[in-house]
Design a protein around this motif. Sequence first.
Motif, short mmCIF file in Angstrom:
data_model
loop_
_atom_site.label_atom_id
_atom_site.label_comp_id
_atom_site.label_asym_id
_atom_site.label_seq_id
_atom_site.Cartn_x
_atom_site.Cartn_y
_atom_site.Cartn_z
N SER A 39 -26.20 35.31 -19.80
CA SER A 39 -27.58 35.89 -19.57
C SER A 39 -28.45 35.56 -21.04
CB SER A 39 -27.75 37.19 -19.30
OG SER A 39 -27.10 38.09 -20.25
N LYS A 68 -31.09 30.57 -20.50
CA LYS A 68 -32.06 30.47 -19.22
C LYS A 68 -31.34 29.86 -18.03
CE LYS A 68 -34.28 26.34 -21.00
NZ LYS A 68 -35.55 25.83 -21.50
N GLY A 74 -28.12 30.80 -17.25
CA GLY A 74 -27.25 31.57 -16.92
C GLY A 74 -25.87 31.27 -17.02
N ARG A 75 -25.77 30.32 -17.91
CA ARG A 75 -24.30 29.80 -18.00
C ARG A 75 -23.95 30.25 -19.66
NH1 ARG A 75 -25.97 24.69 -15.76
NH2 ARG A 75 -26.05 23.92 -17.80
#
Length: 127
Positions: A111, A114, A116-117
């Motif tokens: 998180s 941006k 999400g990885r």
Amino acid sequence: AEQVRAWFGGRAALGVGVACGPASGHLAVGDFETWAAYVEWLRSLPPLVRRAADRCPLARTGGGGARLYVRLPESVARLVFGRRVVGGKVLTKIEVRGEGQQVLAPGCPASCHKSGRPYEWLRPLWA
């Protein structure tokens, strides 16, 4: 993990920054926007320098780029080696993060980016 929970109250969404420059023994971090930019840069190096770079800690960023961690004899300022314009926005292709800057540490929660990885080690210091 227990120490990090104690520092940050167990909130999983927080990451840890790594200071560059004198605070970290003159750490500089090569920050490559894409994996292709890293490979292109690596291929441009003379063989001796490439072998040295191949021994440095390497991480993949949440955005799919690369970060190469190097400790130098003295600190360097931020250096920008290439920029490109995408949709009217100027993006940095390759930069060296130096004195007064920081980078997110591999192992930070997904998180933190941006995309999400997560940021993850590909070649950690201890390998």
